[in-house]
Design an enzyme around this catalytic site. Structure first.
Site, PDB file in Angstrom:
ATOM      1  N   THR A  33       0.812  -1.211   0.000  1.00 53.07           N
ATOM      2  CA  THR A  33       0.000   0.000   0.000  1.00 53.07           C
ATOM      3  C   THR A  33       0.848   1.266   0.000  1.00 53.07           C
ATOM      4  O   THR A  33       0.307   2.366  -0.043  1.00 53.07           O
ATOM      5  CB  THR A  33      -0.935   0.033   1.233  1.00 53.07           C
ATOM      6  N   GLY A  34       2.172   1.111   0.074  1.00 47.74           N
ATOM      7  CA  GLY A  34       3.058   2.268   0.108  1.00 47.74           C
ATOM      8  C   GLY A  34       3.336   2.824  -1.261  1.00 47.74           C
ATOM      9  O   GLY A  34       2.928   2.282  -2.294  1.00 47.74           O
ATOM     10  N   ILE A  35       4.084   3.902  -1.288  1.00 50.48           N
ATOM     11  CA  ILE A  35       4.358   4.610  -2.534  1.00 50.48           C
ATOM     12  C   ILE A  35       5.176   3.753  -3.498  1.00 50.48           C
ATOM     13  O   ILE A  35       4.967   3.787  -4.711  1.00 50.48           O
ATOM     14  CB  ILE A  35       5.058   5.953  -2.237  1.00 50.48           C
ATOM     15  N   ARG A  56      -0.203  -4.465   6.536  1.00 48.56           N
ATOM     16  CA  ARG A  56      -0.991  -4.664   7.756  1.00 48.56           C
ATOM     17  C   ARG A  56      -2.472  -4.460   7.477  1.00 48.56           C
ATOM     18  O   ARG A  56      -3.320  -5.179   8.011  1.00 48.56           O
ATOM     19  CB  ARG A  56      -0.509  -3.713   8.859  1.00 48.56           C
ATOM     20  N   ARG A  57      -2.780  -3.474   6.648  1.00 48.18           N
ATOM     21  CA  ARG A  57      -4.165  -3.205   6.252  1.00 48.18           C
ATOM     22  C   ARG A  57      -4.195  -3.102   4.725  1.00 48.18           C
ATOM     23  O   ARG A  57      -4.246  -1.995   4.164  1.00 48.18           O
ATOM     24  CB  ARG A  57      -4.675  -1.921   6.906  1.00 48.18           C
ATOM     25  N   ASP A  71       1.270  -8.797   9.817  1.00 50.26           N
ATOM     26  CA  ASP A  71       2.149  -7.920  10.586  1.00 50.26           C
ATOM     27  C   ASP A  71       3.540  -8.536  10.589  1.00 50.26           C
ATOM     28  O   ASP A  71       3.736  -9.634  11.110  1.00 50.26           O
ATOM     29  CB  ASP A  71       1.616  -7.785  12.015  1.00 50.26           C
ATOM     30  N   LYS A 135      19.559   7.589   2.139  1.00 49.85           N
ATOM     31  CA  LYS A 135      20.139   7.609   3.482  1.00 49.85           C
ATOM     32  C   LYS A 135      21.298   6.628   3.589  1.00 49.85           C
ATOM     33  O   LYS A 135      22.081   6.695   4.534  1.00 49.85           O
ATOM     34  CB  LYS A 135      19.071   7.319   4.531  1.00 49.85           C
ATOM     35  N   TYR A 167      19.143   0.865   7.004  1.00 45.11           N
ATOM     36  CA  TYR A 167      19.304   0.342   5.653  1.00 45.11           C
ATOM     37  C   TYR A 167      20.387  -0.737   5.625  1.00 45.11           C
ATOM     38  O   TYR A 167      20.245  -1.759   4.930  1.00 45.11           O
ATOM     39  CB  TYR A 167      19.695   1.461   4.691  1.00 45.11           C
ATOM     40  N   MET A 202       6.272   8.877   3.781  1.00 47.82           N
ATOM     41  CA  MET A 202       7.208   9.780   3.110  1.00 47.82           C
ATOM     42  C   MET A 202       6.714  10.034   1.694  1.00 47.82           C
ATOM     43  O   MET A 202       6.959   9.239   0.800  1.00 47.82           O
ATOM     44  CB  MET A 202       8.616   9.182   3.095  1.00 47.82           C
TER      45      MET A 202
END
Length: 376
Positions: A33-35, A56-57, A71, A135, A167, A202
Site C-alpha cells: 500500500t506504500g508509494i 498490515r491493512r 504484521d 540515506k 538500511y 514519506m
C-alpha cells in the site's frame, strides 16, 4: 563478497531494458500500500504477473493484486498469512519509523528476517529485491547529512558510513537469507520518491500538492521551504514508476543479480527552476525565495481543520491532512545542507536504460490526485 562482475558487461543500447520475465512469475510485494509497493504492484500486474500484496491493512480494491493482511513483527500470524504462498520473487518495500536509529535498526531488520523465516518454502525463491534509499549515503534521520559532506555523485561502491543505519541492517538480513536459501538479490536506492499513495509516511509529491492547494485557497505565499543549497543546486528525484521498472528489470535480468543499484529519473533539476512550474499547475505564483529554509511542518501544523473545510467544499475523498501530507519528511529532504546528485552509470552499463522526465512525475501525480478527488 556480495558483488557480481556481470554488471561490467556492456549491453546493447538498442535492446529493451525490461527483458521478458522468467517462466515463474509470482510476486510477493511487501508494503503493497506504500508509494513504492503500490506502483510496483501495478507494474507487475500490467506485465502479467500473479501479485500478492502484503500490508498490515491491505487494500482490497486494487485490480489484479491479491491482498495479504499480515504484521511483519508478529511471526506466528505472519507465518499463517503466508502458509499457502510459494512466490518466485519477493519485493521488500516496507519500513517502520521508530524513535531512534537504534530502534530503527532492530525493528526494520527484524521485519526482513521475519518475512523470509515465515515463507513456507523459501528455497523456491528465484530473487528478492530490497528498496532502501539515499540515506545509505547521507546517514539516518537523526544524523542526516551531518559531518563531512558526502562526495557526489553518489556511487554504489562507496563504503558504508560509520554510523548505525537501518538500511545496512536490512541489507545484511537480505544477504543472510539469500545465502541460506540460495536465491539472488538486488538492492535499490532511490532518491526522493514521487508517486501515488495515500497514507504514506514519506510522500513529497502529495505533501506539496496539499501545500499548493492551501496556498491557492487562502492566498498564502507558495514559498519553497528548503535550504539555499537545495534551491540553487542541482539535484534529482525518483518517480515511483521508474523505480518499479528497475525493480522488474533487476529481478528478471542476469545483470541485476546480487547487485546494488541507484535509481533516479535520469535528468537533473534545480528547485528554483522546478518550483515555479509546480506553482503554474495549481494556478498560483511561486513566492520569492527568502534565502533560508522555512519549516513546512510548522507551516501546516495548524491546518487540519482548514483541510477538512477544503475537503467539504470540494467533496474530496480524504479530509485528514495527515493521510496526504508528510511535511516532516519534505522538510528533511528539501532542507539538506549538502548537494544530492546520484550516479546511474552502474545500472545503465548493465542494461537498464529507462528515463523519466521529472516535471511529468509531478504533473502525472497531481493529475491523478485530482482525478481521484484527493485535491480539488
Amino acid at each position: 563478497m556480495w558483488s557480481s562482475p556481470r554488471f561490467l558487461q556492456r549491453k546493447n543500447p538498442m535492446t529493451s531494458s525490461v527483458p521478458a520475465v522468467t517462466p515463474s512469475r509470482t510476486a510477493l510485494v511487501v508494503g503493497a500500500t506504500g508509494i513504492v509497493g503500490q506502483n510496483l504492484a501495478a507494474r507487475l500486474v500490467a506485465e502479467g504477473w500473479t501479485v500478492h500484496g502484503l500490508a498490515r491493512r491491505p487494500r482490497h480494491d486494487v485490480a489484479g493484486v491479491l491482498p495479504v493482511a499480515a504484521d511483519l513483527l508478529d511471526p506466528p500470524s505472519l507465518a499463517g498469512a503466508l502458509k499457502d504462498l510459494r512466490p518466485s520473487h519477493v519485493f521488500f518495500c516496507s519500513w517502520m519509523r521508530q524513535a531512534t536509529e537504534e530502534e530503527n535498526c532492530r525493528v526494520n531488520a527484524a521485519m526482513v528476517r521475519n518475512l523470509f523465516a515465515a515463507l513456507p518454502e523459501p528455497e523456491l525463491l528465484v530473487h528478492a529485491a530490497l528498496t532502501t534509499g539515499m540515506k545509505h549515503y547521507l546517514g539516518p534521520f537523526e544524523a542526516y547529512a551531518s559531518g563531512e559532506p558526502p562526495v557526489t555523485p553518489f556511487r554504489e561502491e562507496v563504503p558504508r558510513l560509520d554510523l548505525r543505519n537501518f538500511y545496512y541492517d536490512q541489507e545484511d538480513a537480505l544477504y543472510e537469507a539469500a545465502e541460506r536459501h540460495g536465491f539472488s538479490w538486488s538492492v535499490h536506492r532511490p532518491h526522493t520518491v514521487i508517486g501515488y499513495a495515500v497514507g504514506n509516511a514519506m510522500n513529497m509529491g502529495s505533501t506539496l500538492a496539499v501545500y499548493a492547494t492551501i496556498c491557492r485557497e487562502t492566498g498564502r505565499p507558495f514559498v519553497f521551504p528548503g535550504s539555499p543549497v537545495q534551491w540553487d543546486g542541482l539535484t534529482d528525484l525518483t518517480d515511483a514508476r521508474q523505480l518499479a521498472r528497475q525493480l522488474l528489470w533487476a529481478s528478471t535480468s542476469a545483470a541485476g543479480r546480487n547487485e546494488a543499484f541507484n535509481i533516479v529519473n535520469g535528468d537533473l533539476v534545480r528547485w528554483k527552476w522546478l518550483w515555479p512550474r509546480l506553482a503554474v499547475w495549481f494556478g498560483i505564483e511561486a513566492a520569492p525565495y527568502p534565502g533560508h529554509a522555512t519549516s513546512l511542518e510548522e507551516t501546516l501544523s495548524g491546518d487540519a481543520e482548514l483541510w477538512e473545510q477544503i475537503a467539504a467544499k470540494y467533496g474530496l475523498t480524504e479530509s485528514r491532512i495527515g493521510r496526504l501530507a508528510s511535511a516532516w519528511h519534505t522538510d528533511a529532504d528539501l532542507g539538506r545542507p549538502v548537494e544530492c546528485v546520484t550516479d546511474m552509470s552502474k545500472s545503465r552499463r548493465a542494461g537498464f536504460l529507462d528515463y523519466q522526465y521529472t516535471p511529468d512525475s509531478f504533473a502525472d501525480l497531481f493529475t491523478r490526485l485530482r482525478a481521484e478527488r484527493l485535491i480539488p
